[in-house]
Design a protein around this motif. Structure first.
Motif, short mmCIF file in Angstrom:
data_model
loop_
_atom_site.label_atom_id
_atom_site.label_comp_id
_atom_site.label_asym_id
_atom_site.label_seq_id
_atom_site.Cartn_x
_atom_site.Cartn_y
_atom_site.Cartn_z
N ALA A 20 -8.65 -10.77 -13.16
CA ALA A 20 -7.94 -10.84 -11.88
C ALA A 20 -6.53 -10.27 -11.99
CB ALA A 20 -7.90 -12.28 -11.38
N SER A 21 -5.89 -10.50 -13.11
CA SER A 21 -4.55 -9.97 -13.31
C SER A 21 -4.56 -8.44 -13.37
CB SER A 21 -3.96 -10.54 -14.60
OG SER A 21 -2.69 -10.01 -14.85
N LYS A 23 -6.73 -6.49 -12.01
CA LYS A 23 -7.23 -5.96 -10.73
C LYS A 23 -6.42 -6.47 -9.54
CE LYS A 23 -10.55 -3.86 -12.82
NZ LYS A 23 -10.43 -2.44 -13.06
N LYS A 24 -5.24 -6.99 -9.82
CA LYS A 24 -4.41 -7.62 -8.79
C LYS A 24 -4.22 -6.75 -7.55
CE LYS A 24 -0.89 -10.24 -9.96
NZ LYS A 24 -1.08 -11.58 -9.43
N GLU A 25 -3.87 -5.50 -7.73
CA GLU A 25 -3.61 -4.61 -6.59
C GLU A 25 -4.85 -4.42 -5.72
OE1 GLU A 25 -0.65 -3.55 -5.53
OE2 GLU A 25 0.17 -4.73 -7.19
N ILE A 28 -5.52 -7.64 -3.84
CA ILE A 28 -4.58 -7.80 -2.72
C ILE A 28 -5.01 -6.93 -1.55
CG2 ILE A 28 -2.22 -7.30 -1.97
CD1 ILE A 28 -1.30 -8.22 -4.78
N GLU A 35 -7.81 -14.83 -7.47
CA GLU A 35 -6.91 -15.16 -8.59
C GLU A 35 -6.34 -16.56 -8.41
OE1 GLU A 35 -3.43 -13.12 -11.27
OE2 GLU A 35 -3.47 -12.63 -9.14
N TYR A 66 2.51 -17.71 -4.99
CA TYR A 66 1.67 -18.06 -3.85
C TYR A 66 2.32 -19.07 -2.91
CZ TYR A 66 -1.79 -16.01 -6.94
OH TYR A 66 -2.46 -15.16 -7.77
#
Length: 120
Positions: A20-21, A23-25, A28, A35, A66
């Motif tokens: 998840a880190s 693939k963050k963009e 989002i 995440e 968050y």
């Protein structure tokens, strides 16, 4: 993806959090909160081990980004501190259900496939 799902079956979220880190963009852009869901489960696992100090440290490092958009969910997690050692009999016991892990594995599969452009 299969390695992540297998690790999750053992309640190990390290691979999922790393994925998840990285693939963050993309997550989002697709308005995914996976995440945060991984982090929520990790937090609950830490609390289940009765490690308040580690849970507080995890909270401070992981949930701050968050806070503005998910305050209610974060407040619910913070209330879990009051139930350490007896979370299973708390108003927040739904966070412990094994189904949470199964559902999140399904969500991971959908997002993973979406990101790489294939069907489930």
């Amino acid at each position: 993806m299969y390695q992540i799902v297998e690790a999750m079956k053992s309640h190990n979220l390290e691979l999922a959090l790393n994925w998840a880190s990285t693939k963050k963009e993309q997550l989002i852009r697709s308005e995914s909160d996976i995440e945060l869901k991984f982090q929520r489960l990790q937090f609950v696992e830490i609390l289940q081990n009765n490690d308040k100090d580690e849970a507080l440290k995890y909270d401070r490092t992981c949930f701050a980004p968050y806070a503005s958009s998910n305050m209610a969910a974060i407040q619910k997690l913070m209330a879990c501190f009051l139930w350490v050692g007896r979370l299973d009999s708390s108003p927040y016991s739904e966070l412990l259900f094994p189904k949470q892990w199964d559902k999140l594995s399904e969500v991971l599969t959908r997002h993973f496939c979406n990101i790489i452009g294939c069907s489930e």
